[in-house]
Motif scaffolding. Structure first.
Motif, PDB file in Angstrom:
ATOM      1  N   ILE A  47       0.966  -1.158   0.140  1.00  0.00           N
ATOM      2  CA  ILE A  47       0.276   0.117   0.003  1.00  0.00           C
ATOM      3  C   ILE A  47       0.884   1.249   0.129  1.00  0.00           C
ATOM      4  CG2 ILE A  47      -1.667   1.168   1.267  1.00  0.00           C
ATOM      5  CD1 ILE A  47      -2.772  -1.369   2.174  1.00  0.00           C
ATOM      6  N   SER A  48       2.190   1.323   0.752  1.00  0.00           N
ATOM      7  CA  SER A  48       2.785   2.457   0.930  1.00  0.00           C
ATOM      8  C   SER A  48       3.453   2.850  -0.577  1.00  0.00           C
ATOM      9  CB  SER A  48       3.900   2.197   1.709  1.00  0.00           C
ATOM     10  OG  SER A  48       4.601   1.032   1.469  1.00  0.00           O
ATOM     11  N   THR A  49       3.632   1.616  -1.390  1.00  0.00           N
ATOM     12  CA  THR A  49       4.161   2.024  -2.678  1.00  0.00           C
ATOM     13  C   THR A  49       3.495   2.849  -3.468  1.00  0.00           C
ATOM     14  OG1 THR A  49       5.727   0.071  -2.696  1.00  0.00           O
ATOM     15  CG2 THR A  49       5.127   0.894  -4.735  1.00  0.00           C
ATOM     16  N   PHE A  50       1.942   2.162  -3.618  1.00  0.00           N
ATOM     17  CA  PHE A  50       1.075   3.202  -4.271  1.00  0.00           C
ATOM     18  C   PHE A  50       0.829   4.492  -3.721  1.00  0.00           C
ATOM     19  CE2 PHE A  50      -0.524  -1.430  -5.425  1.00  0.00           C
ATOM     20  CZ  PHE A  50      -0.453  -1.223  -6.630  1.00  0.00           C
ATOM     21  N   ARG A  51       1.106   4.735  -2.460  1.00  0.00           N
ATOM     22  CA  ARG A  51       0.495   5.923  -1.774  1.00  0.00           C
ATOM     23  C   ARG A  51       1.697   7.172  -2.382  1.00  0.00           C
ATOM     24  NH1 ARG A  51      -1.806   4.306   4.136  1.00  0.00           N
ATOM     25  NH2 ARG A  51      -4.034   3.938   3.337  1.00  0.00           N
ATOM     26  N   GLU A  52       2.774   6.190  -2.341  1.00  0.00           N
ATOM     27  CA  GLU A  52       4.451   7.270  -2.563  1.00  0.00           C
ATOM     28  C   GLU A  52       4.228   7.621  -3.932  1.00  0.00           C
ATOM     29  OE1 GLU A  52       7.545   5.528  -0.512  1.00  0.00           O
ATOM     30  OE2 GLU A  52       6.314   5.239   1.386  1.00  0.00           O
TER      31      GLU A  52
ATOM     32  N   LYS B 145      -3.017   3.789 -10.246  1.00  0.00           N
ATOM     33  CA  LYS B 145      -2.615   3.186 -11.720  1.00  0.00           C
ATOM     34  C   LYS B 145      -1.286   2.989 -11.716  1.00  0.00           C
ATOM     35  CE  LYS B 145      -6.066   6.324 -14.363  1.00  0.00           C
ATOM     36  NZ  LYS B 145      -5.835   7.119 -15.501  1.00  0.00           N
ATOM     37  N   TYR B 146      -0.686   2.900 -10.519  1.00  0.00           N
ATOM     38  CA  TYR B 146       0.919   2.483 -10.848  1.00  0.00           C
ATOM     39  C   TYR B 146       0.999   1.079 -11.334  1.00  0.00           C
ATOM     40  CZ  TYR B 146       5.706   1.428  -9.445  1.00  0.00           C
ATOM     41  OH  TYR B 146       6.984   1.071  -9.477  1.00  0.00           O
ATOM     42  N   ASN B 147       2.142   0.901 -11.947  1.00  0.00           N
ATOM     43  CA  ASN B 147       2.527  -0.257 -12.456  1.00  0.00           C
ATOM     44  C   ASN B 147       4.000  -0.465 -12.631  1.00  0.00           C
ATOM     45  OD1 ASN B 147       2.701  -2.997 -13.853  1.00  0.00           O
ATOM     46  ND2 ASN B 147       1.964  -2.371 -15.822  1.00  0.00           N
TER      47      ASN B 147
ATOM     48  N   PHE C 261      10.186   4.361  -7.829  1.00  0.00           N
ATOM     49  CA  PHE C 261       8.902   3.806  -8.325  1.00  0.00           C
ATOM     50  C   PHE C 261       8.562   4.151  -9.643  1.00  0.00           C
ATOM     51  CE2 PHE C 261       7.896   4.382  -3.670  1.00  0.00           C
ATOM     52  CZ  PHE C 261       8.436   3.092  -3.263  1.00  0.00           C
ATOM     53  N   GLY C 262       9.726   4.404 -10.388  1.00  0.00           N
ATOM     54  CA  GLY C 262       9.487   4.795 -11.849  1.00  0.00           C
ATOM     55  C   GLY C 262       9.502   3.836 -12.946  1.00  0.00           C
ATOM     56  N   THR C 263       9.409   4.171 -14.058  1.00  0.00           N
ATOM     57  CA  THR C 263       9.277   3.281 -15.110  1.00  0.00           C
ATOM     58  C   THR C 263      10.878   2.453 -15.308  1.00  0.00           C
ATOM     59  OG1 THR C 263       9.917   4.825 -16.759  1.00  0.00           O
ATOM     60  CG2 THR C 263       7.398   4.292 -16.276  1.00  0.00           C
ATOM     61  N   ILE C 264      10.766   1.361 -16.099  1.00  0.00           N
ATOM     62  CA  ILE C 264      11.837   0.506 -16.179  1.00  0.00           C
ATOM     63  C   ILE C 264      12.968   1.278 -17.279  1.00  0.00           C
ATOM     64  CG2 ILE C 264      12.665  -1.503 -17.054  1.00  0.00           C
ATOM     65  CD1 ILE C 264      10.288  -2.990 -16.056  1.00  0.00           C
TER      66      ILE C 264
END
Length: 844
Positions: free
Chosen positions: A324-329, A335-337, A408-411
């Motif tokens: 949950i913390s990853t989505f929030r941050e 929508k984070y993937n 938490f960015g894109t690859i």
């Protein structure tokens, strides 16, 4: 703006066409309790001119003559002929009487349950409602207001939805399309991305909870989802559809039916294309759906029907849950993937899915006599595709900032490409690959139904299925390198793989199934009952081309056979016109899945004595019917015993032995209520309540495992008693309102509530006493839709606008338990926020 222009283009395309109608006939088709019969057929006698009733049983037909006769029919009811004229064009309410000899094709071939006759808990959804409410939802989500159902989009990729029924996942829920089982022959799963176009071709869908009405042996522990596709319509005509939605969604479809021609042939064809960017980041998709049915009526005795349909698709996935913390941050929130990025400016996925699974069936219906009917379906399916991933050095970790564009960015695929190029002749460190799961599947189902007398019917049949699952990994992108070194293949240990070459594994799973059943049905006055038995043999065999030399006889394993059987029965009693009760009971044993037998993924260490799973089910129900109000109430209890559990150990001769651990049992019980209240001709309320109690039944303490010399080699403990079963909401409520704002305009709003949703976990990991799994917060969702029908240059047209999650509620739809069974360590998927779709349909 582009989408709006496309919609205008479709509209303008038909604006020059005209049709001439002479008499417009209207009416409403109902059953004996004045409940509407959506989908009922209305045909102008002596012509191919006809329509189907809408969700409220209403129809509007432009007759070719100023007077004549309508032939009105519906599955499970006796046909009725009604005269009309220009002076009598509004026929009002037309009541059809029940026909105890339900249409043979549906009863025998598709195992559809009949209201107030078949003693099972059932909910039926017709094509009209699917079209009205589905929109951009996943196909299983159309059932989310059904008792016992929990359906989600999972990671949110196109076609990645899932459904649980009474707490059981797809391995334990039978899915049948036109009476043909589609659960994977090796693992029982249903991958809805293989059937992404079903919403376009479904004429009716039934959820039969519990034992269900299917006669063949299928994995219906939680229940059966029975889908019937469209057949060749009685009326000539077709339609064009166009849908737009959030995140670049575009869909264009076309359908045409010849109607029943003078030569006894009818053809219906449908095709649709779909594409979009996806609500979740990195989940763009494309798809092509198609359907064809050709029916030939030779005479009163013989009828042939050929059906072919499929959905070729490719889409990016969100394969990995996050905390949950990853989505929030993250900047993208729900929508984070983490499973995508850019390579040379192009969207690239580390996880994706592509598949094409056409299904072709040929059905023969034979009226052998007035009393005997034979239905036979021969079918084939050729699946091709799989899921993407990576191999080599893991450079895709969410916290590996060396290969991420920010936290938490894109690859950063370009950096991986540069490193692989720099490796030169050393080859790629990291590549993209696809885990392929192709298959060839064929089968035949044949059922004989014979009326022994007025009250007694005998049914028997055979079910044969042959299946080869072809499993391998292939290189899809070297990411700049010259090759990928792989030594997995003993036949080619110095493999310098290029794109398209196989790596890691290459094996086949062979499954042969032969089953038979016999059923006796009794019906007299207000009582109907049945008793049914079935038996089946499942054969497993494995071929491995990577672990064994081509000259090694072990490359093909021995055959392992498992016998399953079952018996069930039920009774329905119609107390009077309004009240009826039913009950059913059943027991069956199901063969273990393929991986429980070949659990070490080789052809030597085989658990050939894996035990059957054992299921016992009880159910009681009550149904209430009046002109205004209907209610279905049922209570159920399902005991799932001897869940596949085994322990591998090394024997004194160095070989691997298996100990099958019995007694891993679960209890699934609950109460379900489904209601409909018609306050007026314009206003209807629907409701649902489902209260489940799904938990593991017992601990296993100090279970001793013995070797071949009767020596204790290990002691097993599982502390699972009263732990809640995870992965599905055990408490759900739904309330719906349908209101005809105008004669041709309908508005609906649906409310759904889900609670007692526990994070998923593997009970095999509970070797010590610990807390219950983490409970996901309850959530409330509202969906709404508006449909307006109108005349467009002489054509019947409609527009449907839908909004899902109207209030943009933030909620967690799926969770995997973490350490300590708390929110901080659980891995989750968030559900979608507010989404919309607008669709136009023009009939011709």
């Amino acid at each position: 703006m582009k989408n709006f222009k496309n919609l205008l283009f479709v509209a303008m395309f038909f604006i020059t066409a005209t049709v001439l109608g002479q008499t417009k006939i209207t009416g409403t088709i109902v059953d004996g309790t004045n409940q509407p019969l959506p989908g009922a057929s209305v045909l102008e006698k002596g012509t191919q001119n006809g329509v189907s009733a809408d969700f409220d049983g209403k129809f509007s037909l432009t007759a070719k003559s100023p007077s004549g006769t309508l032939v009105i029919s519906f599955i499970g009811f006796k046909s009725k002929q009604v005269t009309f004229s220009a002076a009598n064009s509004n026929l009002g309410s037309i009541k059809l009487d029940e026909d105890n000899s339900l249409d043979e094709i549906v009863l025998v071939s598709n195992s559809f349950a009949i209201d107030r006759k078949t003693p099972v808990a059932v909910s039926t959804i017709r094509a009209e409602e699917i079209e009205f409410k589905l929109g951009t939802q996943e196909f299983p989500e159309i059932l989310k207001s059904t008792p016992g159902v929990y359906a989600t989009k999972q990671g949110g990729g196109y076609g990645d939805g899932r459904i649980n029924l009474r707490g059981f996942n797809s391995e334990n829920v039978a899915v049948m399309i036109n009476g043909v089982p589609v659960n994977d022959m090796e693992n029982g799963r249903v991958f809805w991305s293989n059937w992404a176009g079903l919403g376009d071709v479904t004429s009716a869908m039934q959820v039969q909870r519990g034992l269900g009405a299917s006669k063949v042996a299928v994995p219906s522990i939680g229940g059966t989802i029975n889908i019937m596709t469209k057949t060749s319509d009685v009326d000539e005509g077709g339609n064009v559809t166009y849908d737009v939605a959030n995140d670049g969604f575009n869909k264009f479809g076309f359908m045409y039916s010849t109607g029943l021609m003078d030569n006894g042939v009818a053809v219906t064809a449908m095709a649709a294309t779909v594409s979009g960017d996806g609500y979740v980041d990195g989940t763009s998709f494309t798809g092509f759906n198609y359907f064809l049915n050709v029916t030939k009526e030779f005479n009163d005795e013989h009828k042939l029907s050929l059906t072919a349909f499929g959905a070729k698709q490719q889409h990016g996935q969100r394969q990995n849950r996050q905390r949950i913390s990853t989505f929030r941050e993250s900047e993208r929130g729900r929508k984070y993937n983490s499973d995508w990025g850019y390579k040379d400016g192009q969207e690239t996925n580390s996880e994706d899915n592509f598949y094409h699974k056409p299904q072709i069936s040929l059905n023969h219906y034979w009226n052998l006599s007035d009393r005997t009917f034979i239905s036979t379906a021969a079918y084939v399916s050729f699946g091709s595709g799989g899921g993407g991933g990576w191999s080599g050095v893991n450079k895709f970790g969410i916290n590996d900032q060396n290969y991420r564009n920010g936290q938490f960015g894109t690859i950063n695929f370009d950096k991986i490409v540069d490193e692989n190029i720099a490796n030169g002749t050393s080859g790629s460190e990291t590549i993209l690959r696809a885990s392929r799961n192709d298959h060839n599947w064929y089968g035949i189902l044949s059922t004989l139904k014979s009326d022994l007398n007025e009250n007694l019917t005998f049914l028997t049949g055979l079910d044969y299925r042959g299946y080869t699952g072809i499993h391998f990994t292939e290189v899809t992108d070297l990411l700049g390198g010259q090759y990928f070194a792989d030594d997995s293949n003993v036949n080619n240990p110095t493999n310098l793989a290029q794109v398209g070459d196989k790596i890691l594994y290459d094996n086949d799973g062979l499954v042969d199934w032969l089953g038979g059943f016999a059923q006796l049905e009794y019906s007299v006055n207000d009582i109907s009952a049945f008793v049914s038995v079935n038996v089946s043999n499942t054969m497993y065999q494995r071929v491995d081309r990577f672990l064994y030399l081509d000259s090694d006889p072990l490359q093909t394993s021995d055959k392992y056979n498992f016998v399953g059987y079952g018996a069930k029965g039920g009774l329905n009693y119609n107390i009077d016109q309004s009240h009826s009760v039913f009950g059913n009971i059943g027991y069956f044993e199901r063969a273990p899945f393929f991986n429980a037998v070949f659990s070490n993924r080789n052809n030597v260490d085989v658990n050939g004595d894996a035990p059957n799973q054992k299921i016992t089910s009880f159910e009681l129900g009550y149904k209430f019917r009046t002109e205004k109000f209907t209610a279905n109430f049922n209570a159920y209890r399902t005991l799932w015993n001897d869940r596949s559990e085994s322990l591998g150990f090394q024997q004194q001769d160095g070989t691997l032995g298996f100990a099958n651990i019995l007694g891993v049992n679960a209890i699934h019980q609950g109460l379900e209520l489904e209601t409909t209240f018609r306050a007026s001709d314009k206003l209807k309320f629907t409701g649902m309540a489902s209260l489940g109690d799904w938990r593991w039944a017992n601990n296993l303490e100090n279970v001793q495992i013995f070797d071949e010399n009767n020596q204790v080699i290990e002691t097993v403990n599982l502390f699972i008693k009263d732990l809640k079963v995870g992965d599905a909401a055990q408490t759900t409520f739904a309330l719906g309102v349908n209101y005809d704002v105008l004669p041709e305009t309908t508005f609906t709003i649906d409310y759904n509530y889900a609670a007692d949703l526990f994070a998923d976990y593997d009970p095999s990991d509970r070797g010590s006493v610990g807390p219950n799994t983490w409970e996901v917060p309850a959530f409330h969702l509202f969906d709404t839709a508006l449909r307006h029908k109108f005349d467009f240059a002489g054509f019947d047209a409609s527009i449907i606008a839908r909004v899902n999650n109207v209030f943009d509620t933030t909620y967690i739809s799926d969770a995997q338990d973490g350490t300590g069974s708390n929110a901080a360590t659980a891995a989750v998927y968030y559900g979608f926020g507010r989404t919309f779709s607008v669709g136009a349909k023009i009939k011709f």
